[in-house]
Design a protein around this motif. Structure first.
Motif, PDB file in Angstrom:
ATOM      1  N   MET A 179       0.854  -1.183   0.000  1.00 36.40           N
ATOM      2  CA  MET A 179       0.000   0.000   0.000  1.00 36.40           C
ATOM      3  C   MET A 179       0.891   1.235   0.000  1.00 36.40           C
ATOM      4  N   VAL A 180       0.567   2.152  -0.874  1.00 35.86           N
ATOM      5  CA  VAL A 180       1.305   3.408  -0.924  1.00 35.86           C
ATOM      6  C   VAL A 180       0.291   4.542  -0.972  1.00 35.86           C
ATOM      7  N   TYR A 181       0.341   5.424   0.009  1.00 37.95           N
ATOM      8  CA  TYR A 181      -0.504   6.605   0.048  1.00 37.95           C
ATOM      9  C   TYR A 181       0.376   7.808   0.315  1.00 37.95           C
ATOM     10  N   THR A 182       0.066   8.917  -0.350  1.00 34.75           N
ATOM     11  CA  THR A 182       0.780  10.155  -0.067  1.00 34.75           C
ATOM     12  C   THR A 182      -0.067  10.992   0.886  1.00 34.75           C
ATOM     13  N   GLU A 183       0.574  11.908   1.568  1.00 34.31           N
ATOM     14  CA  GLU A 183      -0.158  12.766   2.496  1.00 34.31           C
ATOM     15  C   GLU A 183      -1.272  13.546   1.798  1.00 34.31           C
ATOM     16  N   PRO A 184      -1.040  14.119   0.610  1.00 38.70           N
ATOM     17  CA  PRO A 184      -2.148  14.822  -0.059  1.00 38.70           C
ATOM     18  C   PRO A 184      -3.342  13.904  -0.378  1.00 38.70           C
ATOM     19  N   GLU A 185      -3.081  12.656  -0.763  1.00 36.87           N
ATOM     20  CA  GLU A 185      -4.174  11.709  -1.018  1.00 36.87           C
ATOM     21  C   GLU A 185      -4.997  11.466   0.243  1.00 36.87           C
ATOM     22  N   ILE A 186      -4.297  11.225   1.339  1.00 37.69           N
ATOM     23  CA  ILE A 186      -4.967  10.949   2.607  1.00 37.69           C
ATOM     24  C   ILE A 186      -5.792  12.153   3.040  1.00 37.69           C
ATOM     25  N   ARG A 187      -5.218  13.335   2.930  1.00 35.93           N
ATOM     26  CA  ARG A 187      -5.939  14.552   3.319  1.00 35.93           C
ATOM     27  C   ARG A 187      -7.176  14.776   2.445  1.00 35.93           C
ATOM     28  N   ARG A 188      -7.069  14.497   1.155  1.00 38.73           N
ATOM     29  CA  ARG A 188      -8.201  14.655   0.246  1.00 38.73           C
ATOM     30  C   ARG A 188      -9.345  13.721   0.649  1.00 38.73           C
ATOM     31  N   ILE A 189      -9.026  12.478   0.930  1.00 44.26           N
ATOM     32  CA  ILE A 189     -10.039  11.497   1.316  1.00 44.26           C
ATOM     33  C   ILE A 189     -10.648  11.852   2.674  1.00 44.26           C
ATOM     34  N   LEU A 190      -9.793  12.227   3.626  1.00 44.05           N
ATOM     35  CA  LEU A 190     -10.296  12.572   4.955  1.00 44.05           C
ATOM     36  C   LEU A 190     -11.143  13.841   4.941  1.00 44.05           C
TER      37      LEU A 190
END
Length: 67
Positions: A8-19
């Motif tokens: 699994m690879v997630y970037t901080e911007p991806e996580i913030r967008r989803i959250l």
């Protein structure tokens, strides 16, 4: 032969967008958001949990819990 593999690879911007979307939806519902993870096992989930906790300060009307 059986074999299992997880990547699994997630970037901080991806996580913030989803959250951001999750917190926004929680506001329209009952004001509750549950983050479900395996933070004790997976490093990427520790990152998700840390960012979710940090972002929850921007949404004081939403109750965040981790499971």
């Amino acid at each position: 032969m059986q074999r299992g593999f997880n990547t699994m690879v997630y970037t901080e911007p991806e996580i913030r967008r989803i959250l951001t979307q999750a917190f926004t939806l929680a506001r329209r519902r009952r004001g509750k958001l549950t983050s479900v993870d395996k933070a004790n096992v997976l490093e990427v989930h520790r990152l998700w949990r840390a960012i979710a906790t940090e972002m929850s300060a921007d949404y004081p009307d939403v109750s965040l819990e981790h499971m």
